[in-house]
Design a protein around this motif. Structure first.
Motif, PDB file in Angstrom:
ATOM      1  N   ILE A 148       0.651  -1.277  -0.099  1.00  0.00           N
ATOM      2  CA  ILE A 148       0.094  -0.065   0.029  1.00  0.00           C
ATOM      3  C   ILE A 148       0.941   1.250  -0.051  1.00  0.00           C
ATOM      4  N   THR A 149       0.562   2.258  -0.974  1.00  0.00           N
ATOM      5  CA  THR A 149       1.263   3.358  -0.993  1.00  0.00           C
ATOM      6  C   THR A 149       0.283   4.824  -0.696  1.00  0.00           C
ATOM      7  N   LEU A 150       0.497   5.140   0.472  1.00  0.00           N
ATOM      8  CA  LEU A 150      -0.265   6.500   1.167  1.00  0.00           C
ATOM      9  C   LEU A 150       0.180   7.759   0.723  1.00  0.00           C
ATOM     10  N   THR A 151      -0.512   8.792   0.278  1.00  0.00           N
ATOM     11  CA  THR A 151      -0.110   9.897   0.284  1.00  0.00           C
ATOM     12  C   THR A 151      -1.173  10.889   0.849  1.00  0.00           C
ATOM     13  N   PRO A 152      -0.884  11.661   1.701  1.00  0.00           N
ATOM     14  CA  PRO A 152      -2.053  12.479   2.460  1.00  0.00           C
ATOM     15  C   PRO A 152      -2.553  13.246   1.675  1.00  0.00           C
ATOM     16  N   ASN A 153      -4.121  13.293   1.703  1.00  0.00           N
ATOM     17  CA  ASN A 153      -4.934  13.783   0.803  1.00  0.00           C
ATOM     18  C   ASN A 153      -4.621  15.388   0.770  1.00  0.00           C
ATOM     19  N   ASP A 154      -4.142  16.039   1.910  1.00  0.00           N
ATOM     20  CA  ASP A 154      -4.089  17.477   1.968  1.00  0.00           C
ATOM     21  C   ASP A 154      -2.570  17.780   1.605  1.00  0.00           C
ATOM     22  N   PHE A 155      -1.762  17.060   1.293  1.00  0.00           N
ATOM     23  CA  PHE A 155      -0.656  17.225   0.861  1.00  0.00           C
ATOM     24  C   PHE A 155       0.479  17.620   1.962  1.00  0.00           C
ATOM     25  N   SER A 156       0.039  17.250   2.916  1.00  0.00           N
ATOM     26  CA  SER A 156       1.055  17.569   4.289  1.00  0.00           C
ATOM     27  C   SER A 156       2.184  16.356   3.997  1.00  0.00           C
ATOM     28  N   PHE A 157       3.098  16.756   4.816  1.00  0.00           N
ATOM     29  CA  PHE A 157       4.123  15.802   4.639  1.00  0.00           C
ATOM     30  C   PHE A 157       3.947  14.445   5.522  1.00  0.00           C
ATOM     31  N   ILE A 158       4.516  13.376   5.226  1.00  0.00           N
ATOM     32  CA  ILE A 158       4.134  12.210   6.121  1.00  0.00           C
ATOM     33  C   ILE A 158       4.903  12.475   7.445  1.00  0.00           C
ATOM     34  N   SER A 176       8.756   8.451   1.948  1.00  0.00           N
ATOM     35  CA  SER A 176       9.636   9.682   1.252  1.00  0.00           C
ATOM     36  C   SER A 176       8.695  11.134   1.939  1.00  0.00           C
ATOM     37  N   ALA A 177       9.010  12.249   1.427  1.00  0.00           N
ATOM     38  CA  ALA A 177       8.209  13.331   1.890  1.00  0.00           C
ATOM     39  C   ALA A 177       6.743  13.295   2.128  1.00  0.00           C
ATOM     40  N   LEU A 178       6.167  12.608   0.743  1.00  0.00           N
ATOM     41  CA  LEU A 178       4.951  12.671   0.495  1.00  0.00           C
ATOM     42  C   LEU A 178       4.363  11.252   0.544  1.00  0.00           C
ATOM     43  N   ASP A 179       5.021  10.086   0.628  1.00  0.00           N
ATOM     44  CA  ASP A 179       4.383   8.869   0.559  1.00  0.00           C
ATOM     45  C   ASP A 179       5.061   7.941   1.740  1.00  0.00           C
ATOM     46  N   LEU A 180       4.343   7.194   2.212  1.00  0.00           N
ATOM     47  CA  LEU A 180       4.444   5.965   2.834  1.00  0.00           C
ATOM     48  C   LEU A 180       4.054   4.689   2.254  1.00  0.00           C
ATOM     49  N   SER A 181       4.967   3.769   2.234  1.00  0.00           N
ATOM     50  CA  SER A 181       4.776   2.503   1.377  1.00  0.00           C
ATOM     51  C   SER A 181       5.010   1.536   2.564  1.00  0.00           C
ATOM     52  N   LEU A 182       3.775   0.605   2.638  1.00  0.00           N
ATOM     53  CA  LEU A 182       3.885  -0.486   3.553  1.00  0.00           C
ATOM     54  C   LEU A 182       3.819  -1.908   2.864  1.00  0.00           C
ATOM     55  N   ALA A 183       4.615  -2.849   3.069  1.00  0.00           N
ATOM     56  CA  ALA A 183       4.465  -4.166   2.501  1.00  0.00           C
ATOM     57  C   ALA A 183       3.931  -5.018   3.761  1.00  0.00           C
ATOM     58  N   PHE A 184       2.880  -5.760   3.402  1.00  0.00           N
ATOM     59  CA  PHE A 184       2.292  -6.824   4.789  1.00  0.00           C
ATOM     60  C   PHE A 184       1.710  -8.101   4.120  1.00  0.00           C
ATOM     61  N   ASP A 185       1.486  -9.020   4.787  1.00  0.00           N
ATOM     62  CA  ASP A 185       1.121 -10.406   4.607  1.00  0.00           C
ATOM     63  C   ASP A 185      -0.458  -9.915   4.123  1.00  0.00           C
ATOM     64  N   GLN A 213      -9.979   7.753   4.012  1.00  0.00           N
ATOM     65  CA  GLN A 213     -10.500   9.173   4.791  1.00  0.00           C
ATOM     66  C   GLN A 213      -9.321  10.138   4.681  1.00  0.00           C
ATOM     67  N   ARG A 214      -8.190   9.708   4.887  1.00  0.00           N
ATOM     68  CA  ARG A 214      -7.008  10.788   5.255  1.00  0.00           C
ATOM     69  C   ARG A 214      -6.072  10.669   3.926  1.00  0.00           C
ATOM     70  N   PHE A 215      -5.981   9.632   3.180  1.00  0.00           N
ATOM     71  CA  PHE A 215      -4.820   9.710   2.195  1.00  0.00           C
ATOM     72  C   PHE A 215      -5.212   9.079   0.967  1.00  0.00           C
ATOM     73  N   GLU A 216      -4.361   9.441  -0.193  1.00  0.00           N
ATOM     74  CA  GLU A 216      -4.902   8.840  -1.316  1.00  0.00           C
ATOM     75  C   GLU A 216      -4.015   7.436  -1.240  1.00  0.00           C
ATOM     76  N   VAL A 217      -4.784   6.382  -1.560  1.00  0.00           N
ATOM     77  CA  VAL A 217      -4.018   5.026  -1.552  1.00  0.00           C
ATOM     78  C   VAL A 217      -3.886   4.278  -2.923  1.00  0.00           C
ATOM     79  N   LYS A 218      -2.623   3.671  -3.010  1.00  0.00           N
ATOM     80  CA  LYS A 218      -2.600   2.883  -4.327  1.00  0.00           C
ATOM     81  C   LYS A 218      -2.323   1.541  -3.606  1.00  0.00           C
ATOM     82  N   TYR A 219      -2.589   0.594  -4.176  1.00  0.00           N
ATOM     83  CA  TYR A 219      -2.294  -0.669  -3.722  1.00  0.00           C
ATOM     84  C   TYR A 219      -1.806  -1.765  -4.655  1.00  0.00           C
TER      85      TYR A 219
END
Ligand code: ASP
Ligand code: MG
Length: 415
Positions: free
Chosen positions: A309-319, A344-353, A368-374
């Motif tokens: 999952i890669t998350l980017t805050p909707n409001d463009f605030s830093f991670i 990174s500044a705007l992305d948080l990526s997490l790999a999980f089972d 609700q808080r992030f743009e989510v790619k998965y």
């Protein structure tokens, strides 16, 4: 006193069970033998638990298959069709449970059903050993391994369990105890399980509680190999590992030992042997406190069915540390196991089972808080002591989603 653990593969047939007698006879002295469910019985019981919970009448077909499998082993061991009252009693208990009303808590129902695999196997093996003259006492580990009620991944109550275990395993009248891996009991005597493949962990817990001299886990591989022989050829056996290295490998997904196994042993400096039940005289792998730096060949660990999952805050605030902690509380709530993190500044990526129940609910909450790619269905490959050649060999022709390197370890998420 020594603790031995026989896994499902080593006791999946009458021949396997007979072979285990020879192994035990090689080691005189006091022993606790921890046994898993036979062969693939835990998987079959998981299906029973699901069908029972979904009130699917087909549950009885699987129940009958499980019964027939055990009856077959008994017939082979005893040389004729034989009814063992102890085993019949367990099957009656299981069938009564399936006939009964279920609760609303799947994890609870799962543990009450799936634990029967270890009860069946230990009961048959203990009776058979006694019949052949290998005197032993069968004990119900649920009476001494006390846990909380986090069903399917229960936590040990160490203070209580140590007292109960010392009272249970006294070695006053026998030198061999046979007991179940993987299962425990709450204070109110409900059955719990310690997580799939948890019998290694049981062996380590009992060794810790009883101050064992050593633990041996008997497997169908010659020891810990530098890669999974199912996926790689030319594997090499590792003769010796430090506790730390063993934790790194098992946590990364090496299936030979359950990741929780090492800590109870390290804490009391108890060595762990991983040995082959096919070649019991061979040395296998020893895991212990080693002082010197170990020069290891590249060790490759492949973990399948990972989601990214890669998350980017909707409001463009830093991670920020706050957003990270918010995401982690959500992961903790769904009991997801994170294997790799990148930020990174705007992305948080997490790999999980990838969880059984899918990731839709998680994603909708995160949205609700992030743009989510998965992405799903990825392989997480960890290479300890990597070389450029091993990395090429692994990544060749595959798409790399995330890549991380430290001095010793390279980790890649691949499609
Ligand atoms: N029988 C359990 C399982 O298959 C525990 C174990 O084998 O370690 O997960
Ligand atoms: Mg197993």
């Amino acid at each position: 006193m020594k603790v031995f653990k026989f896994g499902g593969a080593s006791v999946s047939s009458a021949d396997g069970i007979r072979n285990s007698i020879n192994i035990l006879r090689m080691y005189p002295g006091n022993k606790v033998l921890v046994i898993s469910a036979m062969g693939k019985i835990t998987n079959a019981l998981e299906i029973v638990a699901r069908k029972y919970f979904n009130q699917d009448p087909d549950v009885w077909t699987i129940f009958q298959e499980i019964k027939a499998f055990h009856d077959g082993i008994v017939a082979e061991l005893w040389g004729e069709v034989t009814e063992l009252p102890e085993l019949e009693r367990l099957f009656t208990q299981l069938s009564n449970r399936i006939k009964g009303e279920r609760s609303m808590n799947f994890d609870y129902e799962y543990d009450q059903i799936v634990a029967f695999g270890e009860l069946f196997s230990t009961q048959i093996i203990s009776l058979y050993f006694n019949k052949t003259g290998l005197k032993n006492r069968w004990v119900d580990v649920r009476n001494c391994l006390k846990t909380d009620d986090q069903f399917r991944e229960a936590n040990i109550n160490w203070e209580l369990s140590v007292r109960l275990a010392k009272r249970m395993f006294t070695f006053e009248t026998e030198d061999l105890y046979i007991t179940q891996g993987f299962i425990g009991g709450t204070l109110t005597n409900q059955t719990t399980t310690l997580g799939r493949e948890g019998s290694d962990y049981t062996a380590a817990i009992l060794a810790n509680l009883l101050d064992a001299k050593e633990v041996s886990i008997w497997k169908n591989v010659p020891g810990i190999l530098n890669a999974d022989p199912d996926f790689f050829s030319n594997t090499i056996k590792l003769d010796e590992l430090s506790y730390k290295e063993a934790i790194e490998l098992s946590y990364s997904g090496a299936k030979v030992i359950h990741p929780k196994t090492i800590k109870p042993l390290q804490n009391k400096n108890i060595p762990l042997f991983v040995k082959s039940f096919l070649e019991p005289e061979k040395s296998g792998t020893i895991i212990h406190a080693v002082e010197h730096a170990l020069e290891l060949v590249p060790v490759i660990i492949m973990k399948k069915n990972m989601a990214l999952i890669t998350l980017t805050p909707n409001d463009f605030s830093f991670i920020s540390i706050n957003s990270v902690s918010e995401v982690f509380s959500l992961f903790a709530k769904y009991r997801l196991k994170v294997g790799l993190i990148q930020q990174s500044a705007l992305d948080l990526s997490l790999a999980f089972d990838e969880p059984e129940q899918g990731i839709d609910i998680l994603i909708s909450q995160l949205q609700q808080r992030f743009e989510v790619k998965y992405n799903t269905d990825l392989d997480l490959v960890t290479i300890r002591y990597y070389t450029p050649e091993t990395i090429n060999q692994i990544t060749n022709g595959r798409q790399i989603y995330v890549e991380q390197k430290s001095r010793r370890t390279a980790r890649m998420l691949l499609k």
